[in-house]
Design a protein around this motif. Structure first.
Motif, short mmCIF file in Angstrom:
data_model
loop_
_atom_site.label_atom_id
_atom_site.label_comp_id
_atom_site.label_asym_id
_atom_site.label_seq_id
_atom_site.Cartn_x
_atom_site.Cartn_y
_atom_site.Cartn_z
N ALA A 108 0.88 -1.20 -0.19
CA ALA A 108 -0.21 0.04 0.12
C ALA A 108 0.79 1.05 -0.08
CB ALA A 108 -1.42 -0.14 1.20
N CYS A 109 0.09 2.61 -0.69
CA CYS A 109 1.01 3.33 -0.67
C CYS A 109 -0.05 4.79 -0.57
CB CYS A 109 1.79 4.06 -1.77
SG CYS A 109 0.51 3.48 -3.03
N PRO A 110 -0.37 4.40 0.60
CA PRO A 110 -1.19 6.00 1.07
C PRO A 110 -0.94 7.38 1.16
CG PRO A 110 -0.39 4.78 3.51
CD PRO A 110 -0.10 4.05 1.66
N GLY A 111 0.34 7.43 0.77
CA GLY A 111 0.70 8.97 0.53
C GLY A 111 0.75 9.30 -0.95
N GLY A 112 0.37 8.39 -0.97
CA GLY A 112 0.18 8.44 -2.92
C GLY A 112 1.50 8.93 -3.79
N THR A 113 2.81 8.58 -2.97
CA THR A 113 3.88 8.57 -3.25
C THR A 113 4.97 7.36 -4.04
OG1 THR A 113 4.90 9.00 -1.62
CG2 THR A 113 4.46 11.05 -1.74
N ASP A 114 5.32 7.65 -4.95
CA ASP A 114 6.38 6.03 -4.73
C ASP A 114 7.56 6.21 -4.64
OD1 ASP A 114 5.16 6.54 -7.26
OD2 ASP A 114 6.52 7.52 -9.10
N ALA A 115 7.90 7.10 -3.52
CA ALA A 115 8.74 6.85 -2.66
C ALA A 115 8.20 6.10 -1.65
CB ALA A 115 9.28 7.37 -1.73
N GLU A 116 6.55 5.55 -1.79
CA GLU A 116 6.25 4.13 -0.67
C GLU A 116 6.47 2.89 -1.47
OE1 GLU A 116 2.57 6.01 1.45
OE2 GLU A 116 2.83 6.63 -0.47
N CYS A 117 6.97 2.22 -2.27
CA CYS A 117 6.83 1.52 -3.11
C CYS A 117 8.00 1.30 -3.31
CB CYS A 117 6.57 1.56 -4.66
SG CYS A 117 4.77 2.25 -4.56
N PRO A 118 8.71 -0.26 -3.61
CA PRO A 118 9.16 -0.93 -3.72
C PRO A 118 10.58 -0.63 -5.12
CG PRO A 118 8.37 -2.39 -3.24
CD PRO A 118 7.39 -1.22 -3.61
#
Length: 287
Positions: A108-118
């Motif tokens: 999940a990336c609730p903040g909507g940023t790619d930085a939250e993703c692998p």
């Protein structure tokens, strides 16, 4: 809704902030609708009508196949699928593309940023995923040898019409992973789609046929992948293409192999010419 009456009749899209409505509709206050109550969204994706109505996973609100992933089609389920519209649930998930994110629901990336993703993945909004909703198991059909369950896990299909070279669509391809053939890395040249999909000879990432050899065109959504070694092409698929191309009177060799052979011949000629010069200089002969 288009009016207050329209909004309270269908209770379709919740607008808690007042600006979430589809084009042509407005947000209405003091309706009897509850955003946690299921509302009907009839169009869903599937390999067939029965699967779309049974899985009720990926919606396609416009009714167009282009909204569906992995070769699926959009079906009007007649209201058999009920979607709980809960604006409090996070629908943002990571993936290499929207289809990948929507069918694995891993990060999940609730903040909507790619930085939250692998690494290598991006954040996508409006997926079917949530902390409560996990994707159902899907059986993806693939083309294979007629009369058997022998599949190569190469060419996905909805029915026999999607298959090349006298193969048939086998719906029990449970050992195959979900097909994902979208993106420019799957644009390849060929005499037709089947030729492009089974020879994987020349990528055409821009989508223009001008990148292709004379007589060939650029085709999208092939199983070939320019980002994978050998384009991912199994030898059995290539052999099938070469066999049928020969019957159709098309060149029987793979163009990538032909290019290599042409280059090898040119290098051999250059080598022989160079040796001739060396010998002529060493022995006083004129070239």
């Amino acid at each position: 809704g288009t009016s207050f009456c329209d909004a309270i009749t269908k209770c379709g899209v919740a607008c808690p902030n007042g600006n979430e409505c589809p084009a042509g509709e407005s947000c209405w206050d003091a309706t009897p609708c509850n955003s946690l109550i299921s509302s009907t969204q009839p169009f869903y994706c599937g390999l067939g009508f029965a699967e779309a109505g049974d899985k009720c996973w990926q919606p396609c609100p416009s009714g167009q196949d282009s909204e569906c992933c992995f070769g699926q089609s959009c079906f009007d389920t007649g209201g058999s699928c009920l979607t709980a519209i809960d604006p409090s649930l996070n629908r943002r998930y990571c993936g290499t593309e929207l289809c990948d994110a929507s069918y694995k629901c891993t990060t999940a990336c609730p903040g909507g940023t790619d930085a939250e993703c692998p690494s290598g993945e991006s954040c996508f909004d409006n997926t079917p995923c949530s902390s409560y909703d996990v994707p159902p198991s899907f059986e993806f059909a693939y083309c294979g040898t007629p009369g058997t369950t022998d599949v190569e896990c190469w060419q996905p299909c909805r029915d026999n019409a999607d298959c090349c070279f006298d193969q048939e669509c086998i719906a029990t391809a449970t050992s195959c992973e979900a097909p994902n053939f979208q993106g420019s890395s799957h644009f390849f040249c060929g005499y037709d789609f089947c030729d492009a999909a089974f020879r994987c000879s020349t990528p055409c990432p821009t989508g223009y046929s001008s990148e292709c050899p004379i007589g060939e065109s650029c085709y999208a959504n092939t199983p070939c992948d320019a980002d994978v070694s050998g384009f991912g092409l199994p030898r059995s698929a290539l052999n099938l293409a070469l066999q049928f191309n020969s019957k159709r009177g098309l060149p029987a060799s793979n163009s990538s192999f032909s290019s290599f052979n042409d280059m090898s011949q040119k290098n051999l000629v250059s080598f022989m010419f160079g040796m001739l010069l060396v010998l002529s200089q060493g022995y006083g002969y004129e070239a």
